[in-house]
Enzyme design. Structure first.
Site, short mmCIF file in Angstrom:
data_model
loop_
_atom_site.label_atom_id
_atom_site.label_comp_id
_atom_site.label_asym_id
_atom_site.label_seq_id
_atom_site.Cartn_x
_atom_site.Cartn_y
_atom_site.Cartn_z
N GLU A 1 -48.77 4.05 72.03
CA GLU A 1 -50.06 3.52 72.45
C GLU A 1 -50.46 3.96 73.86
O GLU A 1 -51.61 3.78 74.25
CB GLU A 1 -50.08 2.00 72.36
CG GLU A 1 -49.24 1.28 73.39
CD GLU A 1 -49.33 -0.24 73.26
OE1 GLU A 1 -49.23 -0.91 74.29
OE2 GLU A 1 -49.48 -0.74 72.13
N HIS B 1 -50.09 7.21 75.05
CA HIS B 1 -50.58 8.59 75.06
C HIS B 1 -51.15 9.05 73.71
O HIS B 1 -51.64 10.17 73.59
CB HIS B 1 -49.46 9.55 75.48
CG HIS B 1 -48.90 9.27 76.84
ND1 HIS B 1 -47.76 8.52 77.04
CD2 HIS B 1 -49.34 9.62 78.07
CE1 HIS B 1 -47.51 8.43 78.34
NE2 HIS B 1 -48.45 9.09 78.98
N HIS C 1 -39.94 10.42 70.60
CA HIS C 1 -41.29 10.21 71.13
C HIS C 1 -41.82 11.54 71.68
O HIS C 1 -41.23 12.11 72.60
CB HIS C 1 -41.27 9.17 72.25
CG HIS C 1 -40.86 7.80 71.79
ND1 HIS C 1 -41.70 6.71 71.90
CD2 HIS C 1 -39.73 7.34 71.20
CE1 HIS C 1 -41.10 5.64 71.41
NE2 HIS C 1 -39.89 6.01 70.98
#
Length: 222
Positions: free
Chosen positions: A113, A115, A181
């Site tokens: 949330e 990037h 990520h």
């Protein structure tokens, strides 16, 4: 905006920090229809592309604002809308199964949330039934539902856990997520090999021996 404020925003994003267990949503989040949202996002994303200097009249780019808008509303972030939550059918535990049940290697396809970059990996979910059991595919559907929204991995873990605890009427649930990520691998530190593991549990899984039994069941996909 002051430089100090910008630095704080960057620090929060790089730390993957959030103080909300519930996904932050405005009260009017679902006043607009999906069609209206797609039309609005399409216009805004077209402006972003133009600000980047892209020629939106090019055949390859002309449809991109619509494709991105539809992807956001219908695919990547469909889990924001409670109307899309899967129905979690449960059944009475008539056969008296009281041992651990583990559903492992459930695909995680989410987005950070901070990037809006992908989070991908696997979730492993276990529970010890009492009066209720749940269809196996429903666990996968629930994981996918909460994953398909802008997320923080810790929150994702908790949301899955709490929903299953409520649905099954037992605290004896454990959720483990191992994910990569893209906001770590493609920007910032640009670490291509690390992954993040989060674990949340309650009930019988507070017992180290039972928790270790869950971990011993796992055969994670490399």
């Amino acid at each position: 905006m002051k430089n100090t404020d910008l630095e704080l925003l960057e620090a929060i994003g790089d730390s993957h920090y959030s103080d909300n267990v519930d996904t932050p949503l405005r009260p009017d989040a679902f006043v607009k229809s999906d069609k209206e949202k797609i039309e609005a996002i399409q216009k805004h994303f077209k402006k972003i592309m133009e600000e980047l200097g892209l020629d939106i009249t090019d055949d390859s780019l002309s449809g991109t604002p619509y494709r991105v808008a539809k992807m956001y509303v219908k695919e990547l972030f469909y889990g924001l809308n409670p109307a899309n939550k899967p129905k979690l059918s449960t059944f009475n535990n008539k056969y008296g199964y009281r041992k651990m049940l583990v559903e492992q290697n459930i695909s995680i396809d989410s987005a950070c949330e901070h990037h809006f970059l992908p989070i991908t990996g696997f979730a492993h979910v276990g529970y010890i039934p009492e009066e209720k059991v749940i269809g196996l595919s429903k666990i996968n559907r629930l994981v996918n539902y909460y994953a398909h929204r802008p997320q923080v991995q810790e929150r994702l873990c908790l949301q899955i856990l709490k929903d299953l605890q409520e649905t099954l009427n037992t605290q004896s649930v454990i959720v483990m997520i191992n994910a990569e990520h893209l906001c770590v691998s493609s920007r910032g530190i640009k670490d291509k090999t690390s992954s993040t593991i989060t674990v949340e549990y309650g009930g019988a899984f507070e017992n180290t021996e039972i928790r270790n039994e869950f971990l011993a069941c796992l055969n994670p996909i490399e």
